[in-house]
Scaffold this motif. Structure first.
Motif, mmCIF file in Angstrom:
data_model
loop_
_atom_site.group_PDB
_atom_site.id
_atom_site.type_symbol
_atom_site.label_atom_id
_atom_site.label_comp_id
_atom_site.label_asym_id
_atom_site.label_seq_id
_atom_site.Cartn_x
_atom_site.Cartn_y
_atom_site.Cartn_z
ATOM 1 N N TRP A 1 -16.493 -32.475 28.153
ATOM 2 C CA TRP A 1 -16.111 -32.641 26.753
ATOM 3 C C TRP A 1 -17.262 -32.248 25.830
ATOM 4 C CZ3 TRP A 1 -14.577 -38.476 27.541
ATOM 5 C CH2 TRP A 1 -13.462 -38.561 28.396
ATOM 6 N N ALA A 2 -16.914 -31.583 24.730
ATOM 7 C CA ALA A 2 -17.884 -31.397 23.648
ATOM 8 C C ALA A 2 -17.882 -32.692 22.838
ATOM 9 C CB ALA A 2 -17.490 -30.211 22.776
ATOM 10 N N ILE A 3 -19.057 -33.144 22.434
ATOM 11 C CA ILE A 3 -19.175 -34.409 21.709
ATOM 12 C C ILE A 3 -19.726 -34.133 20.307
ATOM 13 C CG2 ILE A 3 -20.115 -36.747 21.739
ATOM 14 C CD1 ILE A 3 -18.492 -36.130 24.238
ATOM 15 N N SER A 4 -19.001 -34.568 19.296
ATOM 16 C CA SER A 4 -19.521 -34.437 17.931
ATOM 17 C C SER A 4 -19.878 -35.823 17.398
ATOM 18 C CB SER A 4 -18.491 -33.767 17.013
ATOM 19 O OG SER A 4 -17.493 -34.671 16.612
ATOM 20 N N SER A 5 -20.891 -35.865 16.558
ATOM 21 C CA SER A 5 -21.309 -37.139 15.975
ATOM 22 C C SER A 5 -21.564 -36.967 14.484
ATOM 23 C CB SER A 5 -22.576 -37.665 16.667
ATOM 24 O OG SER A 5 -23.624 -36.729 16.548
ATOM 25 N N LEU A 6 -21.505 -38.082 13.776
ATOM 26 C CA LEU A 6 -21.697 -38.080 12.329
ATOM 27 C C LEU A 6 -23.181 -38.178 11.967
ATOM 28 C CD1 LEU A 6 -18.812 -40.552 11.428
ATOM 29 C CD2 LEU A 6 -18.856 -38.105 10.931
ATOM 30 N N SER A 7 -23.489 -37.880 10.734
ATOM 31 C CA SER A 7 -24.871 -37.926 10.259
ATOM 32 C C SER A 7 -25.507 -39.297 10.465
ATOM 33 C CB SER A 7 -24.911 -37.555 8.776
ATOM 34 O OG SER A 7 -24.033 -38.387 8.022
ATOM 35 N N MET B 1 -23.332 -32.085 15.675
ATOM 36 C CA MET B 1 -23.652 -33.161 14.735
ATOM 37 C C MET B 1 -23.573 -32.646 13.304
ATOM 38 S SD MET B 1 -26.946 -35.693 14.788
ATOM 39 C CE MET B 1 -26.857 -37.282 13.969
ATOM 40 N N THR B 2 -22.926 -33.407 12.448
ATOM 41 C CA THR B 2 -22.879 -33.053 11.030
ATOM 42 C C THR B 2 -24.044 -33.713 10.295
ATOM 43 O OG1 THR B 2 -21.211 -34.808 10.825
ATOM 44 C CG2 THR B 2 -20.427 -32.539 10.773
ATOM 45 N N GLN B 3 -24.573 -33.004 9.305
ATOM 46 C CA GLN B 3 -25.656 -33.523 8.472
ATOM 47 C C GLN B 3 -25.217 -33.456 7.009
ATOM 48 O OE1 GLN B 3 -27.901 -34.741 10.271
ATOM 49 N NE2 GLN B 3 -27.946 -33.530 12.166
ATOM 50 N N VAL B 4 -25.724 -34.385 6.196
ATOM 51 C CA VAL B 4 -25.364 -34.405 4.775
ATOM 52 C C VAL B 4 -26.571 -34.109 3.887
ATOM 53 C CG1 VAL B 4 -23.408 -35.949 5.101
ATOM 54 C CG2 VAL B 4 -25.689 -36.913 4.671
ATOM 55 N N VAL B 5 -27.621 -33.612 4.515
ATOM 56 C CA VAL B 5 -28.818 -33.156 3.809
ATOM 57 C C VAL B 5 -29.124 -31.746 4.306
ATOM 58 C CG1 VAL B 5 -29.764 -35.482 3.523
ATOM 59 C CG2 VAL B 5 -30.355 -34.155 5.559
ATOM 60 N N THR C 1 -24.173 -28.797 12.848
ATOM 61 C CA THR C 1 -25.294 -28.361 13.678
ATOM 62 C C THR C 1 -25.009 -28.606 15.153
ATOM 63 O OG1 THR C 1 -26.445 -30.502 13.636
ATOM 64 C CG2 THR C 1 -26.865 -28.987 11.803
ATOM 65 N N THR C 2 -25.846 -28.008 15.985
ATOM 66 C CA THR C 2 -25.771 -28.246 17.424
ATOM 67 C C THR C 2 -27.174 -28.468 17.964
ATOM 68 O OG1 THR C 2 -24.874 -27.417 19.525
ATOM 69 C CG2 THR C 2 -25.944 -25.802 18.087
ATOM 70 N N GLY D 1 -34.403 -28.949 18.286
ATOM 71 C CA GLY D 1 -33.719 -29.939 17.462
ATOM 72 C C GLY D 1 -32.330 -29.472 17.086
ATOM 73 N N PHE D 2 -31.761 -30.064 16.052
ATOM 74 C CA PHE D 2 -30.420 -29.675 15.614
ATOM 75 C C PHE D 2 -30.507 -28.475 14.674
ATOM 76 C CE2 PHE D 2 -29.570 -33.903 17.163
ATOM 77 C CZ PHE D 2 -28.301 -33.791 17.717
ATOM 78 N N VAL D 3 -29.768 -27.416 15.029
ATOM 79 C CA VAL D 3 -29.790 -26.170 14.264
ATOM 80 C C VAL D 3 -28.377 -25.834 13.805
ATOM 81 C CG1 VAL D 3 -31.783 -25.322 15.547
ATOM 82 C CG2 VAL D 3 -29.473 -24.716 16.317
ATOM 83 N N ASN D 4 -28.278 -24.936 12.837
ATOM 84 C CA ASN D 4 -26.983 -24.552 12.287
ATOM 85 C C ASN D 4 -26.038 -24.036 13.370
ATOM 86 O OD1 ASN D 4 -25.317 -24.017 9.833
ATOM 87 N ND2 ASN D 4 -25.446 -21.920 10.589
ATOM 88 N N LEU D 5 -24.774 -24.452 13.314
ATOM 89 C CA LEU D 5 -23.755 -24.022 14.273
ATOM 90 C C LEU D 5 -22.742 -23.143 13.549
ATOM 91 C CD1 LEU D 5 -22.458 -24.140 17.094
ATOM 92 C CD2 LEU D 5 -21.296 -26.239 16.380
ATOM 93 N N SER D 6 -22.653 -21.893 13.956
ATOM 94 C CA SER D 6 -21.717 -20.953 13.351
ATOM 95 C C SER D 6 -20.342 -21.082 13.998
ATOM 96 C CB SER D 6 -22.223 -19.514 13.530
ATOM 97 O OG SER D 6 -22.239 -19.186 14.915
ATOM 98 N N ASP D 7 -19.347 -20.469 13.371
ATOM 99 C CA ASP D 7 -18.006 -20.457 13.964
ATOM 100 C C ASP D 7 -18.012 -19.818 15.341
ATOM 101 O OD1 ASP D 7 -16.809 -21.715 11.811
ATOM 102 O OD2 ASP D 7 -16.234 -19.856 10.815
#
Length: 426
Positions: free
Chosen positions: A291-297, A319-323, A406-407, A412-418
């Motif tokens: 499974w791919a796992i996504s998490s909130l900021s 992972m999503t970031q809000v900054v 991000t992924t 660390g966590f870097v931008n995740l493109s489509d």
């Protein structure tokens, strides 16, 4: 007593009464100002957050960001004094510590951490007309219409989850292949509602939404009956209990759902804290689930990364970031990095932005320095904080819609493109 002497005595008594009355009036004014956290020399701001306990990294990172932005700053000749209290990320303790700060006198509350704690503290703050500024939570309870004294910097959890859900659907993940793993409280349910909303927005079939409706209805019944039972085994959702390490029941719930529906949870959207979600990832990988796992900021990128590296499972983590990203070429990011040094990270950067936002609004207040004028100033605030847009003119409860998906990579966590998102499911 001679008449002249009597007049003198009466004059002295009258003067003493006037002096006493003036002193009492002055004391009342001083007490009123003090109750608002304003003294002759200081402006006191409060913050109740997890500084000890299982989720202490969240609170300490937020504290570091606030201190870097606010400590020693001066507003109207008054030095800002930050009063921090630990709540262990436990709602009853958060309520108790909030009342203690109110007795000491605070102008506003800034940077509190968590949804379940906010559920207890917001009514207390509202009752005393104390602004709640920049809390570390994206739950809807802080974004309700009419909550003008609740002032958010960050995007909502619903927005974060919608961003990931839309990318997943675009990448070819079927709606029934999206599942959830959440904390069994207001935070986790806010995430679950956000996922249901995102799926509804995508106009998925009604049978996809019904299990979520059953789970949400069951949660409402549990809260109404003050039950502590777990909600696992109802739908495409796994639950865990706040401030506990046990991820097994939630994992088993998702595994049972797969077996029952003969489908696969290709993407598991989580609404949890770093310590438990990392253990969940470990359990998933040890059982050979891809499974791919996504998490909130809110999960806290730095602490999450450290735990995942310790366990040896860092693949397919979203992972999503809000900054802004930590390597963004923006003045406020560079400034925060310089001031925070080793404490620089996504949560501390958010604390820094919240602190700078609060400071700017305080300095822009027109008229007297009081809470009513602060809230009035918020509603007209449209700022650029070193590359981060703050705009309360359209939405008085939320300043920013910024979301970065991000992924996790070695740096660390870097931008995740489509395209990168699609590669996870090939």
């Amino acid at each position: 007593m001679p008449q002249g002497k009597l007049k003198f005595v009466l004059l002295v008594v009258a003067s003493l009464i006037l002096i006493l009355g003036a002193s009492i009036a002055s004391q009342k004014i001083t007490d009123k100002a003090s109750s608002q956290g304003i003294t002759l020399q200081t402006l006191q701001l409060g913050s109740v957050l997890a500084l000890k306990g299982q989720e202490e990294a969240l609170g300490n990172q937020m504290k570091a960001g606030l201190e870097a932005a606010l400590s020693g700053e001066v507003v109207r000749g008054k030095k800002i004094k930050l009063l921090f209290r630990n709540d262990f990320y436990e709602p009853p303790i958060a309520a108790r510590e909030t009342r203690k700060l109110l007795r000491k006198g605070i102008f506003l509350m800034v940077g509190n951490v968590g949804t379940p704690t906010a559920e207890k503290t917001l009514p207390i703050l509202s009752k005393h007309n104390i602004p709640a500024v920049g809390f570390l939570t994206g739950a809807d309870i802080l974004r309700r219409a009419g909550s003008e004294s609740t002032i958010n910097y960050r995007a909502s959890y619903a927005q974060e989850i919608d961003a990931v859900t839309q990318m997943a659907l675009k990448a070819g993940v079927k709606p029934k292949e999206i599942c959830a793993y959440v904390q069994q409280d207001g935070y986790g349910v806010a995430g679950l509602k956000g996922l249901r909303k995102a799926l509804a927005k995508a106009e998925v079939a009604a049978e996809i939404l019904r299990p979520y409706d059953r789970v949400l209805a069951s949660y409402t019944n549990l809260v109404r009956n003050q039950s502590t039972l777990q909600l696992n085994g109802i739908g495409p959702v796994g639950f865990y209990i706040r401030n506990t390490p046990n991820a097994i029941p939630g994992y088993q719930s998702l595994k049972q759902w797969e077996e029952k529906t003969e489908t696969t949870c290709k993407l598991v959207v989580t609404a949890g804290t770093y310590s438990n979600v990392a253990r969940f990832v470990k359990l998933v990988r040890e059982n050979c689930k891809d499974w791919a796992i996504s998490s909130l900021s809110f999960t806290d990128a730095e602490a999450f990364k450290l735990d995942l590296e310790e366990y040896g499972f860092t693949e397919k983590i979203i992972m999503t970031q809000v900054v802004p990203l930590l390597d963004a070429d923006l003045p406020i990011v560079k400034e925060a990095k310089t001031k925070l040094n080793d404490d620089f990270g996504y949560i501390s950067l958010e604390g820094y932005i919240v602190g700078k936002m609060t400071l700017k609004i305080l300095n822009d207040i027109k008229g007297k320095l009081n809470r009513d004028n602060f809230i009035q100033q918020v509603s007209s605030s449209q700022l650029n904080l070193g590359g981060v847009t703050i705009d309360f003119t359209e939405d008085r409860t939320q300043a920013s819609d910024l979301i970065k998906v991000t992924t996790l990579k070695s740096q660390g966590f870097v931008n995740l493109s489509d395209a990168g998102f699609s590669e996870m499911f090939q």
